[in-house]
Scaffold this motif. Structure first.
Motif, PDB file in Angstrom:
ATOM      1  N   PHE A 493     -41.348 -49.766 -19.563  1.00 50.45           N
ATOM      2  CA  PHE A 493     -41.159 -49.658 -18.119  1.00 50.45           C
ATOM      3  C   PHE A 493     -41.991 -50.749 -17.453  1.00 50.45           C
ATOM      4  N   ALA A 494     -41.464 -51.366 -16.390  1.00 51.53           N
ATOM      5  CA  ALA A 494     -42.217 -52.391 -15.678  1.00 51.53           C
ATOM      6  C   ALA A 494     -43.327 -51.727 -14.869  1.00 51.53           C
ATOM      7  N   THR A 495     -44.511 -51.656 -15.444  1.00 54.42           N
ATOM      8  CA  THR A 495     -45.644 -50.952 -14.854  1.00 54.42           C
ATOM      9  C   THR A 495     -46.936 -51.594 -15.334  1.00 54.42           C
ATOM     10  N   GLU A 496     -48.033 -51.301 -14.662  1.00 56.52           N
ATOM     11  CA  GLU A 496     -49.339 -51.776 -15.103  1.00 56.52           C
ATOM     12  C   GLU A 496     -49.916 -50.878 -16.203  1.00 56.52           C
ATOM     13  N   CYS A 497     -49.418 -49.656 -16.306  1.00 56.63           N
ATOM     14  CA  CYS A 497     -49.908 -48.687 -17.279  1.00 56.63           C
ATOM     15  C   CYS A 497     -49.697 -49.212 -18.709  1.00 56.63           C
ATOM     16  N   PRO A 498     -50.653 -49.080 -19.606  1.00 56.35           N
ATOM     17  CA  PRO A 498     -51.882 -48.278 -19.535  1.00 56.35           C
ATOM     18  C   PRO A 498     -53.101 -49.037 -19.023  1.00 56.35           C
ATOM     19  N   GLY A 499     -52.882 -50.040 -18.202  1.00 60.33           N
ATOM     20  CA  GLY A 499     -53.988 -50.869 -17.740  1.00 60.33           C
ATOM     21  C   GLY A 499     -54.171 -52.040 -18.700  1.00 60.33           C
ATOM     22  N   ALA A 500     -54.431 -53.218 -18.155  1.00 61.98           N
ATOM     23  CA  ALA A 500     -54.522 -54.425 -18.984  1.00 61.98           C
ATOM     24  C   ALA A 500     -55.591 -54.318 -20.062  1.00 61.98           C
ATOM     25  N   ARG A 501     -56.723 -53.708 -19.738  1.00 65.50           N
ATOM     26  CA  ARG A 501     -57.823 -53.654 -20.705  1.00 65.50           C
ATOM     27  C   ARG A 501     -57.506 -52.711 -21.872  1.00 65.50           C
ATOM     28  N   LEU A 502     -56.855 -51.581 -21.583  1.00 69.42           N
ATOM     29  CA  LEU A 502     -56.479 -50.664 -22.668  1.00 69.42           C
ATOM     30  C   LEU A 502     -55.328 -51.248 -23.478  1.00 69.42           C
ATOM     31  N   TYR A 503     -54.403 -51.909 -22.813  1.00 72.95           N
ATOM     32  CA  TYR A 503     -53.259 -52.499 -23.523  1.00 72.95           C
ATOM     33  C   TYR A 503     -53.721 -53.514 -24.571  1.00 72.95           C
ATOM     34  N   LYS A 504     -54.770 -54.271 -24.231  1.00 72.19           N
ATOM     35  CA  LYS A 504     -55.292 -55.270 -25.168  1.00 72.19           C
ATOM     36  C   LYS A 504     -55.901 -54.640 -26.418  1.00 72.19           C
ATOM     37  N   LYS A 505     -56.244 -53.364 -26.343  1.00 74.58           N
ATOM     38  CA  LYS A 505     -56.870 -52.684 -27.486  1.00 74.58           C
ATOM     39  C   LYS A 505     -55.846 -52.051 -28.433  1.00 74.58           C
ATOM     40  N   LEU A 506     -54.569 -52.113 -28.088  1.00 81.78           N
ATOM     41  CA  LEU A 506     -53.578 -51.426 -28.919  1.00 81.78           C
ATOM     42  C   LEU A 506     -53.417 -52.075 -30.290  1.00 81.78           C
ATOM     43  N   GLY A 507     -53.636 -53.385 -30.382  1.00 83.62           N
ATOM     44  CA  GLY A 507     -53.579 -54.041 -31.689  1.00 83.62           C
ATOM     45  C   GLY A 507     -54.618 -53.462 -32.633  1.00 83.62           C
ATOM     46  N   LYS A 508     -55.821 -53.272 -32.132  1.00 83.97           N
ATOM     47  CA  LYS A 508     -56.894 -52.678 -32.938  1.00 83.97           C
ATOM     48  C   LYS A 508     -56.539 -51.239 -33.308  1.00 83.97           C
ATOM     49  N   ALA A 509     -55.949 -50.512 -32.372  1.00 83.57           N
ATOM     50  CA  ALA A 509     -55.562 -49.129 -32.658  1.00 83.57           C
ATOM     51  C   ALA A 509     -54.516 -49.070 -33.759  1.00 83.57           C
ATOM     52  N   ARG A 510     -53.548 -49.988 -33.742  1.00 83.46           N
ATOM     53  CA  ARG A 510     -52.515 -50.001 -34.788  1.00 83.46           C
ATOM     54  C   ARG A 510     -53.126 -50.250 -36.155  1.00 83.46           C
ATOM     55  N   THR A 511     -54.023 -51.239 -36.230  1.00 87.40           N
ATOM     56  CA  THR A 511     -54.641 -51.578 -37.512  1.00 87.40           C
ATOM     57  C   THR A 511     -55.472 -50.419 -38.046  1.00 87.40           C
ATOM     58  N   SER A 512     -56.279 -49.816 -37.179  1.00 88.78           N
ATOM     59  CA  SER A 512     -57.135 -48.700 -37.602  1.00 88.78           C
ATOM     60  C   SER A 512     -56.301 -47.493 -38.003  1.00 88.78           C
ATOM     61  N   SER A 513     -55.229 -47.236 -37.254  1.00 86.40           N
ATOM     62  CA  SER A 513     -54.372 -46.095 -37.553  1.00 86.40           C
ATOM     63  C   SER A 513     -53.715 -46.250 -38.916  1.00 86.40           C
ATOM     64  N   ALA A 514     -53.195 -47.449 -39.206  1.00 89.63           N
ATOM     65  CA  ALA A 514     -52.562 -47.692 -40.499  1.00 89.63           C
ATOM     66  C   ALA A 514     -53.569 -47.549 -41.638  1.00 89.63           C
ATOM     67  N   LYS A 515     -54.787 -48.009 -41.402  1.00 93.13           N
ATOM     68  CA  LYS A 515     -55.831 -47.898 -42.435  1.00 93.13           C
ATOM     69  C   LYS A 515     -56.154 -46.441 -42.724  1.00 93.13           C
ATOM     70  N   LEU A 516     -56.198 -45.622 -41.678  1.00 89.78           N
ATOM     71  CA  LEU A 516     -56.461 -44.195 -41.870  1.00 89.78           C
ATOM     72  C   LEU A 516     -55.340 -43.522 -42.656  1.00 89.78           C
ATOM     73  N   GLN A 517     -54.140 -44.063 -42.558  1.00 89.09           N
ATOM     74  CA  GLN A 517     -53.026 -43.531 -43.341  1.00 89.09           C
ATOM     75  C   GLN A 517     -53.067 -43.988 -44.796  1.00 89.09           C
TER      76      GLN A 517
END
Length: 519
Positions: A493-517
């Motif tokens: 959706f064309a929106t600011e959510c989840p905020g620019a600063r949180l959006y930049k952290k999603l790459g780290k979240a993906r990597t950590s999540s896959a590692k936990l799996q």
């Protein structure tokens, strides 16, 4: 936002997991309830507006049988913890009206609307709603509040306009079958008993030629200021698991072993690999027992314990992260009488959309349950949704909370990403992260939650998935879109959510999540 009354699930997680299911709810109330007279406002009291500005106040409450009715509570009367007057919270609704025009107002521009300074009953969260859920608010919303029992007024605070982006999909039963409203994001302001709000419309659009006058941008009709009191916190500490009666066979420090399929969910095709099978026997009895136990926390499991809780063929090793601790709806004090009785489900969980709640960062982790109860009430009573919109929430300390009811292992259909609610889940990080970095604990919690929940449905956090749009301002209905398995709201959706600063952290979240799996 709009109510999806799906009484059966096409497909859900077919693994037998160790966690409690959601407690069945009572029937839901009507979207509006009786009105109550506004609290008296003395002109001499701090923050009181002129008598002519004392607008009508409507209190939206739970049914009469609910003890949350606060219509007779004075704005200055202190609330008593544990009192029967308002354990479940309340909502005051004040109509917006045109404010005095400034001397520099542009001719033809729509009038600024708002509520002048006035005393009200205590509240902690504010938002603005309007009649037409499809109408957008083109303007700025600002509010300032007075701390309860003081003369201290806050500075003006911006409220995110939040236009229609968090919603049930167009054409869905949840959107079409209820009286839903347009709404801003709710803003957490803390315990307050005075309020002032102003909504400034956007400046008129520039004319295409000198032959045309500037076109004013109207504000939505029926705007109202919603003041939400979350009520008292639950008696138990949400951070501690409840201790069931040992006579019932459930250890005090572990949740009872529970099938992953609700009693009212048909045992259809499995979403997980064929080696993962469902244990459905006696599900109804187990659900009833858990309802009596009233667990407030689903305890964390190690990787080995998580895999142990799933029926696997010998030698099978699925990619499922360890189950994190999850505070249940009972744990954060959700009033189950507010939401609709039935649960809504989708077929599977292919992706997770990460959001920020846009409620501001001025809350403590101890206040997070109150923030959740306020958002819940705002979603249901003010916006007209069937339940809390997000499937899960995460606070700044990394605590994970159950969101929309229906079972944390289930493919529960939420109202979080307009156009992409089907076969996905929504995770809201409490706070606003456009210009503020999200705490590391919150990002870690997103990684833990997605590693476990996506793993139950065979999802690879670092992978891609194709989703079919239900219609948004970014993708037309029916368009197939390839997205990250862990995406930000703005991806759909064309929106600011989840905020620019949180959006930049999603790459780290993906990597950590896959590692936990274990990938």
């Amino acid at each position: 936002m709009r109510a999806l009354l799906v009484t059966s699930v096409g497909v859900t997680c077919a693994a037998a997991l160790t966690l409690p299911l959601a407690t069945p709810a009572a029937s839901a109330p009507a979207p509006h309830s009786a009105s109550a007279p506004p609290p008296s406002t003395s002109p001499a009291s701090p923050g009181a507006g002129p008598p002519s500005a004392q607008t009508e106040a409507t209190t939206r409450e739970a049914p009469a049988s609910n003890t949350s009715d606060t219509s007779n509570t004075s704005a200055t009367e202190p609330r008593k913890a544990g009192s029967a007057a308002e354990p479940a919270g309340s909502t005051q609704s004040l109509p917006l009206a045109p404010l005095a025009a400034p001397s520099n107002r542009v001719a033809g521009a729509p009038a600024v609307q708002g509520v002048p300074q006035r005393d009200v009953r205590p509240f902690s969260m504010v938002g603005v709603v309007w009649d037409d859920a499809g109408a957008e608010l083109h303007g700025t919303v600002q509010v300032r509040t007075r701390a309860t029992g003081t003369t201290r007024w806050s500075d003006w605070q911006d409220v995110e306009t939040h236009n229609a982006e968090h919603a049930a999909d167009l054409g869905s039963a949840e959107r079409e079958g209820r009286t839903v409203r347009g709404a801003t994001a709710p803003l957490w302001v803390g315990d307050s008993d005075g309020v002032e709000v102003r909504v400034r419309p956007e400046a008129p659009e520039a004319p295409d030629s000198q032959d045309r006058a500037a076109t004013p941008v109207p504000l939505p009709e029926g705007m109202r200021l919603e003041l939400v009191d979350p009520g008292e916190d639950p008696g138990e500490n949400p951070g501690k698991a409840s201790a069931p009666d040992p006579a019932r066979g459930a250890p005090a420090n572990r949740a009872a072993a529970v099938p992953a399929v609700f009693a009212d969910t048909p045992p259809t095709a499995a979403v997980l690999p064929e080696v993962l099978t469902a244990e459905i026997a006696a599900a109804s009895a187990v659900n009833a027992e858990l309802a009596e136990l009233g667990a407030t926390v689903i305890p964390a499991l190690t990787q080995a314990e998580t895999l142990e809780s799933v029926n696997l063929a010998p030698g099978a090793k699925p990619y499922i992260g360890p189950r994190p601790k999850i505070v249940t709806r009972k744990g954060w004090g959700a009033d189950e009488k507010l939401r609709e009785k039935n649960f809504g489900y989708t077929k599977t969980v292919k992706a997770a959309f990460v959001h920020h709640s846009a409620t501001g960062n001025n809350y403590t982790c101890k206040q997070a349950p109150s923030v959740l109860r306020s958002i819940y009430r705002y979603h249901v009573k003010s916006s007209g949704w069937r339940d809390f919109g997000y499937n899960f929430a995460v606070d700044k300390c990394g605590n994970i909370y159950e969101g929309r009811a229906g079972g944390v292992t289930k493919a529960v259909l939420g109202a979080h990403t307009l156009g992409f609610n089907t076969n996905t889940m929504g995770i809201a990080v409490l706070g606003s992260y456009a210009s503020t970095n999200p705490p590391a604990a919150a990002v870690t919690a997103v990684s833990k939650l997605t590693a476990w929940k996506l793993g139950l449905f065979g999802g690879n956090p670092k992978g891609k998935v194709t989703l079919v749009s239900g219609g948004s301002n970014k993708y037309k209905a029916g368009v197939k879109v390839k997205m990250n398995v862990i995406s930000g709201h703005r991806d759909g959706f064309a929106t600011e959510c989840p905020g620019a600063r949180l959006y930049k952290k999603l790459g780290k979240a993906r990597t950590s999540s896959a590692k936990l799996q274990g990938r």
